[in-house]
Design a protein around this motif. Sequence first.
Motif, PDB file in Angstrom:
ATOM      1  N   PHE A 189      46.279  44.930  39.552  1.00  0.00           N
ATOM      2  CA  PHE A 189      45.204  44.487  38.659  1.00  0.00           C
ATOM      3  C   PHE A 189      45.760  43.815  37.406  1.00  0.00           C
ATOM      4  N   ALA A 190      46.993  44.201  37.003  1.00  0.00           N
ATOM      5  CA  ALA A 190      47.608  43.616  35.802  1.00  0.00           C
ATOM      6  C   ALA A 190      47.770  42.106  35.934  1.00  0.00           C
ATOM      7  N   ASP A 191      48.043  41.607  37.159  1.00  0.00           N
ATOM      8  CA  ASP A 191      48.188  40.163  37.340  1.00  0.00           C
ATOM      9  C   ASP A 191      46.876  39.427  37.098  1.00  0.00           C
ATOM     10  N   LEU A 192      45.756  40.087  37.433  1.00  0.00           N
ATOM     11  CA  LEU A 192      44.448  39.466  37.252  1.00  0.00           C
ATOM     12  C   LEU A 192      44.046  39.394  35.781  1.00  0.00           C
ATOM     13  N   VAL A 193      44.336  40.450  35.025  1.00  0.00           N
ATOM     14  CA  VAL A 193      43.835  40.539  33.643  1.00  0.00           C
ATOM     15  C   VAL A 193      44.849  40.037  32.630  1.00  0.00           C
TER      16      VAL A 193
ATOM     17  N   GLU B  82      46.010  49.289  35.557  1.00  0.00           N
ATOM     18  CA  GLU B  82      46.750  48.043  35.780  1.00  0.00           C
ATOM     19  C   GLU B  82      47.513  48.053  37.107  1.00  0.00           C
ATOM     20  N   SER B  83      47.877  49.225  37.590  1.00  0.00           N
ATOM     21  CA  SER B  83      48.628  49.305  38.849  1.00  0.00           C
ATOM     22  C   SER B  83      47.729  49.326  40.084  1.00  0.00           C
ATOM     23  N   THR B  84      46.419  49.321  39.887  1.00  0.00           N
ATOM     24  CA  THR B  84      45.495  49.315  41.029  1.00  0.00           C
ATOM     25  C   THR B  84      45.682  48.034  41.831  1.00  0.00           C
ATOM     26  N   LEU B  85      45.834  48.193  43.157  1.00  0.00           N
ATOM     27  CA  LEU B  85      46.083  47.041  44.021  1.00  0.00           C
ATOM     28  C   LEU B  85      44.765  46.384  44.425  1.00  0.00           C
ATOM     29  N   ILE B  86      44.763  45.060  44.362  1.00  0.00           N
ATOM     30  CA  ILE B  86      43.590  44.259  44.735  1.00  0.00           C
ATOM     31  C   ILE B  86      44.040  43.214  45.740  1.00  0.00           C
ATOM     32  N   ASP B  87      43.169  42.940  46.691  1.00  0.00           N
ATOM     33  CA  ASP B  87      43.476  41.950  47.715  1.00  0.00           C
ATOM     34  C   ASP B  87      43.851  40.620  47.065  1.00  0.00           C
ATOM     35  N   ARG B  88      44.987  40.077  47.515  1.00  0.00           N
ATOM     36  CA  ARG B  88      45.507  38.846  46.914  1.00  0.00           C
ATOM     37  C   ARG B  88      44.507  37.690  47.009  1.00  0.00           C
ATOM     38  N   THR B  89      43.740  37.638  48.105  1.00  0.00           N
ATOM     39  CA  THR B  89      42.791  36.540  48.286  1.00  0.00           C
ATOM     40  C   THR B  89      41.621  36.613  47.312  1.00  0.00           C
ATOM     41  N   MET B  90      41.410  37.792  46.684  1.00  0.00           N
ATOM     42  CA  MET B  90      40.276  37.954  45.778  1.00  0.00           C
ATOM     43  C   MET B  90      40.646  37.741  44.305  1.00  0.00           C
ATOM     44  N   ILE B  91      41.951  37.690  44.033  1.00  0.00           N
ATOM     45  CA  ILE B  91      42.386  37.577  42.646  1.00  0.00           C
ATOM     46  C   ILE B  91      41.791  36.330  41.981  1.00  0.00           C
ATOM     47  N   GLU B  92      41.922  35.206  42.648  1.00  0.00           N
ATOM     48  CA  GLU B  92      41.428  33.951  42.061  1.00  0.00           C
ATOM     49  C   GLU B  92      39.908  33.946  41.955  1.00  0.00           C
ATOM     50  N   THR B  93      39.218  34.519  42.953  1.00  0.00           N
ATOM     51  CA  THR B  93      37.755  34.548  42.924  1.00  0.00           C
ATOM     52  C   THR B  93      37.229  35.438  41.805  1.00  0.00           C
TER      53      THR B  93
END
Length: 530
Positions: free
Chosen positions: A70-74, A99-110
């Motif tokens: 999640f840190a990469d997204l925020v 921040e360490s919560t994992l999110i699907d890579r394809t959803m980061i940009e969306t």
Amino acid sequence: MFGDRRFCEKFGYSDLHLISQEQIESIVQLQEVTSDIDLGLQKMTQAVQDFNQTTRSLQKNVTTTQMQPFADLVKPFPRLVRDLNLRWRKQVNLKIEGESTLIDRTMIETLNAPLMHLIRNGFAHGIEDSTTRIKAGKPPEATITLQAVNRGTETLITVKDDGNGIDTHKICQRLRKMGISDAEIAQMSTPEIIDYIFQPGFSTSEEVTELAGRGVGMDVVKTSLEEIRGDIRVNSEPRKGTTFIIRVPFTLSILRVMLIESSGLIFAVPANSVKEVFPLEVEGVNDLTEITWQEETVPLLHPEKSLRFNRPHKPFEMSGYPVINKPIALIVGSDNSLGAIHIDRVWSEPEVTVRPIESPLPLPMGIISSMMLGDGRVVPLVDPVQLLEDFLNKGSQPISPTSQPSTENTAKTILVVDDSINVRRYVTLTLEKAGYQVEQAKDGQDAVDKLVSGLVVDGVICDIEMPRLDGYGVLEELKTKSEFRSLPIAMLTSRSNEKHRKLALNLGAAAYFSKPYNEQELLQTLHSLL
């Protein structure tokens, strides 16, 4: 050979001694073979362990490849808030959790655009200026909290501010300008009114600025989330703040679950949704409605009171031994809505493949997916937090709103025999609605094999035209056996000719129905036969 015999006779050895010696040599050879087999099994066990370790490593690498923290997204949002503070002279602190919560890579940009809109919206509409906050008894510096957590098969992202909340009066004024009458507005609930902020072109701002008044943003949020099968909910309290809760699917198919049992119900819960396994070493645990956990009183939910089926069903028997065989409570929920779920035992904690349930009917509250056991049986996957929230909001409700079956039919089991799966399903549905238990066979030979193997039923509904063994063959096979002579067998077939009817009755059929059949007539006849 004769030399050996003369040698044995000379030194006092008989044929028995020779046979004994041969047996001893055979035993030694068997011991050597056994040692070789044991060594082979040890090597095989080591190879299986290495394979499992490699599989887990591959799975971990796949997860790492598919997911991002999640840190990469925020990462860009703290600077966004600092720039807004300087531009609009507000004091807002951005707090990031999970921040360490994992999110699907394809959803980061969306997800980037919706979260940015929500932060800007909270900054513009929710957060008051420092003077207003001080007068309201709040600290001059406001806080916007971004939080992410994986729960079950979903990722929950929360955007929360401690501002003034959503002004529903302004929304109602805007609705009146849109032509909605006061009578229609009066019939709306508060969540329905708030939901209008997601309509295209909707805004409550009187003037257009860089942050607000343009009527774009919130509709983009909802549209973007729908593209990735997500949704958004809003909780707002006047003068306390607003919380936006985003749910997006957790697309990885592998999930660690706890396979648990409660009052004979077997189901699975995601392991990452359980805060703690709490022992319940008290008497009368089935009557408890709350427990004390970490010096806090939390409600205790009994799943059998919420997950209750009215239709008869077979006992779900597990093989092996449970890892926890005593009453426990699963502590679930968030800090604001903690609760406990009463469990009789825990069978295992495996990593399983999650299988979605595709059905035109809505799933019962709490059931989010399914998993399959090694023997092919399907177990529901339950979100305990969702189950707890529904229980706290509505109380226990049966999830199968069918009428209670009569005690007369509850113990009766019917075998439905037909080579058409659609016919079997339709007849099964008819019988289950009437309170019967149903077994199925795909053709006549399958039915005979099941009955001869020990399947106990109270009646049979059988088709005539089937592969391998037709309905007439079923009658001939069963009626020649003494244990099945009194078993009522009703024929259900598309052959409506009288000669076929007479042939079936002569072979021992108890009733004869032509397709399409009358449900009430079938049930009444079956009732009289049993």
